[in-house]
Design a protein around this motif. Structure first.
Motif, PDB file in Angstrom:
ATOM      1  N   GLY A  88      28.078  91.620  29.918  1.00 58.40           N
ATOM      2  CA  GLY A  88      29.193  91.333  29.036  1.00 58.40           C
ATOM      3  C   GLY A  88      29.794  89.960  29.218  1.00 58.40           C
ATOM      4  O   GLY A  88      30.777  89.625  28.556  1.00 58.40           O
ATOM      5  N   VAL A  89      29.217  89.126  30.128  1.00 57.45           N
ATOM      6  CA  VAL A  89      29.747  87.783  30.358  1.00 57.45           C
ATOM      7  C   VAL A  89      28.609  86.762  30.224  1.00 57.45           C
ATOM      8  O   VAL A  89      28.120  86.215  31.211  1.00 57.45           O
ATOM      9  CB  VAL A  89      30.405  87.665  31.747  1.00 57.45           C
ATOM     10  N   PRO A  90      28.146  86.487  28.985  1.00 62.25           N
ATOM     11  CA  PRO A  90      27.120  85.471  28.786  1.00 62.25           C
ATOM     12  C   PRO A  90      27.730  84.068  28.829  1.00 62.25           C
ATOM     13  O   PRO A  90      28.885  83.874  28.461  1.00 62.25           O
ATOM     14  CB  PRO A  90      26.577  85.793  27.383  1.00 62.25           C
ATOM     15  N   VAL A  91      26.954  83.104  29.300  1.00 56.24           N
ATOM     16  CA  VAL A  91      27.416  81.723  29.451  1.00 56.24           C
ATOM     17  C   VAL A  91      26.354  80.796  28.877  1.00 56.24           C
ATOM     18  O   VAL A  91      25.152  81.076  28.972  1.00 56.24           O
ATOM     19  CB  VAL A  91      27.653  81.394  30.944  1.00 56.24           C
ATOM     20  N   LEU A  92      26.805  79.687  28.269  1.00 56.35           N
ATOM     21  CA  LEU A  92      25.862  78.727  27.690  1.00 56.35           C
ATOM     22  C   LEU A  92      26.344  77.320  27.991  1.00 56.35           C
ATOM     23  O   LEU A  92      27.550  77.043  27.993  1.00 56.35           O
ATOM     24  CB  LEU A  92      25.754  78.932  26.175  1.00 56.35           C
ATOM     25  N   SER A  93      25.394  76.423  28.262  1.00 61.65           N
ATOM     26  CA  SER A  93      25.718  75.009  28.458  1.00 61.65           C
ATOM     27  C   SER A  93      24.667  74.169  27.753  1.00 61.65           C
ATOM     28  O   SER A  93      23.515  74.592  27.584  1.00 61.65           O
ATOM     29  CB  SER A  93      25.770  74.654  29.952  1.00 61.65           C
ATOM     30  N   ALA A  94      25.059  72.964  27.338  1.00 59.68           N
ATOM     31  CA  ALA A  94      24.128  72.086  26.624  1.00 59.68           C
ATOM     32  C   ALA A  94      24.662  70.662  26.615  1.00 59.68           C
ATOM     33  O   ALA A  94      25.876  70.431  26.728  1.00 59.68           O
ATOM     34  CB  ALA A  94      23.921  72.574  25.193  1.00 59.68           C
ATOM     35  N   HIS A  95      23.746  69.708  26.479  1.00 61.59           N
ATOM     36  CA  HIS A  95      24.096  68.312  26.251  1.00 61.59           C
ATOM     37  C   HIS A  95      23.941  68.056  24.750  1.00 61.59           C
ATOM     38  O   HIS A  95      22.866  68.284  24.179  1.00 61.59           O
ATOM     39  CB  HIS A  95      23.180  67.385  27.046  1.00 61.59           C
ATOM     40  N   ILE A  96      24.995  67.569  24.138  1.00 63.66           N
ATOM     41  CA  ILE A  96      25.029  67.387  22.690  1.00 63.66           C
ATOM     42  C   ILE A  96      25.053  65.900  22.367  1.00 63.66           C
ATOM     43  O   ILE A  96      25.916  65.155  22.866  1.00 63.66           O
ATOM     44  CB  ILE A  96      26.275  68.066  22.076  1.00 63.66           C
ATOM     45  N   VAL A  97      24.122  65.433  21.543  1.00 65.66           N
ATOM     46  CA  VAL A  97      24.051  64.032  21.127  1.00 65.66           C
ATOM     47  C   VAL A  97      24.723  63.897  19.768  1.00 65.66           C
ATOM     48  O   VAL A  97      24.353  64.590  18.802  1.00 65.66           O
ATOM     49  CB  VAL A  97      22.592  63.545  21.045  1.00 65.66           C
ATOM     50  N   LEU A  98      25.736  62.989  19.689  1.00 62.69           N
ATOM     51  CA  LEU A  98      26.479  62.786  18.454  1.00 62.69           C
ATOM     52  C   LEU A  98      26.032  61.503  17.747  1.00 62.69           C
ATOM     53  O   LEU A  98      25.585  60.545  18.394  1.00 62.69           O
ATOM     54  CB  LEU A  98      27.980  62.707  18.746  1.00 62.69           C
ATOM     55  N   ASP A  99      26.186  61.492  16.460  1.00 66.99           N
ATOM     56  CA  ASP A  99      25.788  60.347  15.647  1.00 66.99           C
ATOM     57  C   ASP A  99      26.918  59.318  15.603  1.00 66.99           C
ATOM     58  O   ASP A  99      27.435  58.968  14.535  1.00 66.99           O
ATOM     59  CB  ASP A  99      25.432  60.815  14.239  1.00 66.99           C
TER      60      ASP A  99
ATOM     61  N   LEU B   7      19.588  72.693  27.249  1.00 67.46           N
ATOM     62  CA  LEU B   7      20.218  73.906  26.712  1.00 67.46           C
ATOM     63  C   LEU B   7      19.888  75.086  27.622  1.00 67.46           C
ATOM     64  O   LEU B   7      18.722  75.400  27.845  1.00 67.46           O
ATOM     65  CB  LEU B   7      19.699  74.162  25.293  1.00 67.46           C
ATOM     66  N   HIS B   8      20.913  75.706  28.157  1.00 69.01           N
ATOM     67  CA  HIS B   8      20.736  76.834  29.074  1.00 69.01           C
ATOM     68  C   HIS B   8      21.670  77.976  28.683  1.00 69.01           C
ATOM     69  O   HIS B   8      22.801  77.750  28.255  1.00 69.01           O
ATOM     70  CB  HIS B   8      21.053  76.432  30.518  1.00 69.01           C
ATOM     71  N   ALA B   9      21.178  79.197  28.825  1.00 70.68           N
ATOM     72  CA  ALA B   9      22.011  80.384  28.602  1.00 70.68           C
ATOM     73  C   ALA B   9      21.648  81.408  29.662  1.00 70.68           C
ATOM     74  O   ALA B   9      20.472  81.634  29.942  1.00 70.68           O
ATOM     75  CB  ALA B   9      21.785  80.958  27.201  1.00 70.68           C
ATOM     76  N   TRP B  10      22.656  82.022  30.255  1.00 68.88           N
ATOM     77  CA  TRP B  10      22.408  83.012  31.286  1.00 68.88           C
ATOM     78  C   TRP B  10      23.554  84.016  31.304  1.00 68.88           C
ATOM     79  O   TRP B  10      24.504  83.904  30.524  1.00 68.88           O
ATOM     80  CB  TRP B  10      22.219  82.344  32.650  1.00 68.88           C
ATOM     81  N   THR B  11      23.473  84.980  32.194  1.00 71.82           N
ATOM     82  CA  THR B  11      24.481  86.035  32.274  1.00 71.82           C
ATOM     83  C   THR B  11      25.083  86.065  33.675  1.00 71.82           C
ATOM     84  O   THR B  11      24.345  86.167  34.659  1.00 71.82           O
ATOM     85  CB  THR B  11      23.859  87.420  31.960  1.00 71.82           C
ATOM     86  N   ILE B  12      26.415  85.988  33.756  1.00 66.85           N
ATOM     87  CA  ILE B  12      27.083  86.111  35.045  1.00 66.85           C
ATOM     88  C   ILE B  12      27.058  87.566  35.484  1.00 66.85           C
ATOM     89  O   ILE B  12      26.675  87.906  36.595  1.00 66.85           O
ATOM     90  CB  ILE B  12      28.529  85.607  34.961  1.00 66.85           C
ATOM     91  N   THR B  13      27.487  88.439  34.607  1.00 65.45           N
ATOM     92  CA  THR B  13      27.404  89.875  34.780  1.00 65.45           C
ATOM     93  C   THR B  13      27.371  90.481  33.391  1.00 65.45           C
ATOM     94  O   THR B  13      27.532  89.770  32.394  1.00 65.45           O
ATOM     95  CB  THR B  13      28.588  90.419  35.604  1.00 65.45           C
TER      96      THR B  13
END
Length: 334
Positions: free
Chosen positions: A276-287, A268-274
């Protein structure tokens, strides 16, 4: 991609490029996947910046002439401060223009980071001017030059009024962008500097104590440096890919795990490009043992609604995985 491999990637607007995808899954929220050519927080307030830049430049020249005629170091320090403000505003405008350029294969987010680099330059200029003003203030302390207190007061009042107008113009935009915040803080510092010069001029006129001029210069320098440090700290946070303000990753994790069908989340990662432009990525495990189109699209829609609704993160990228795939994938972030 064959979903039998256990992992599948997706964004907050799933499969808008695939033929045959249901219409409800092709419709995205907001501006789609475009990372460049969008209007950044600074870009939305370009007209405000242009007006404040013109006003600041005029007052700067006025104060510089007034300082030369009156012999006031405090006025000269305030004019120097306004020179850095004008330079910072110009840099912000150039950066805002660059940030609107479209993305390319080499710069997938376009030039949006130009705003952050502009804020970095602005902070460094502020710091340099602050040090110079303090040095000159200390050097002037041991001398007693002739100062025209009346002219000094009149010029300082004009500067304060102009700075007050600029401050009102930038007030609403000050919290939306590092550049806009930098511009707002600079004008606020100018206003405080003009007030310090006004007080010094009154002291010179009423008591004849000319060291008040040097004291006002020192006060202006001391007001500049903390703002430079604060802006520099925020810029470094963005450049080091720090988590955006207002986004708490443990809370994000709890919200994601509350989405039906989700049993795990990692990388799980969250950062800012500039700003007002936040970005998030994650690996999601489904059942599930196998991820099919319906499960993927439904899960991505729920994740998008959760992140955009609760955390105002419009651009998210998710990799969907089955438990068997997640077990042998190394996590780079908890």
């Amino acid at each position: 991609m064959d979903s039998q491999d256990g992992g599948h990637g997706g964004t907050h607007e799933p499969h808008d490029h695939l033929p045959g995808t249901p219409e409800r899954h092709r419709r995205g929220k907001g501006g789609g996947h475009s990372h460049g050519a969008g209007q950044t927080a600074t870009g939305r307030h370009r007209r405000r910046l242009v007006f404040v830049l013109a006003l600041t430049a005029c007052v700067m020249v006025f104060q510089a002439v007034g300082a030369w005629v009156s012999g006031s170091l405090a006025l000269l320090a305030d004019a120097g401060h306004m020179l850095t403000d004008a330079a910072g505003l110009l840099i912000a405008l150039v950066a805002a223009t660059l940030a609107m350029r479209p993305s390319t294969d080499e710069r997938t987010f376009g030039w949006q980071r130009a705003e952050v680099l502009a804020a970095l330059v602005n902070a460094l200029i502020l710091a340099c001017v602050g040090v110079l003003v303090l040095r000159e203030g200390v050097a002037r302390w041991g001398s007693e030059p002739e100062i025209d207190g009346g002219l000094m007061l009149w010029v300082a009042v004009v500067g304060a009024v102009a700075n007050g107008v600029s401050l009102v113009i930038l007030f609403r935009a000050g919290g939306e962008s590092l550049n806009m915040r930098g511009a707002y803080l600079e004008v606020l510092g100018d206003l405080l500097g003009s007030l310090a010069v006004i007080v010094a001029a009154v002291v010179v006129l009423t008591t004849g104590w000319v060291r008040a001029d040097a004291l006002a210069s020192l006060a202006i320098g001391l007001m500049i440096l903390p703002r430079a440090v604060s802006l520099l700290r925020d810029v470094v946070h963005v450049l080091l890919e720090g988590v955006p303000q207002g986004v708490d990753l443990p809370t994000v994790r709890r919200h994601v795990l509350a989405v039906p069908g989700v049993i795990g989340v990692h990388d799980l990662h969250a950062w800012t490009i500039t700003s007002g432009v936040p970005v998030l990525s994650a690996h999601i495990v489904l059942d599930v043992d196998r991820i099919d189109w319906e499960v993927e699209c439904a899960t991505l829609d729920r994740l998008r609604a959760c992140l955009d609704g609760h955390f105002d993160v419009a651009h998210c990228t998710f990799q969907l995985e089955t438990p068997s795939h997640a077990e042998h994938e190394p996590a780079t972030h908890a």
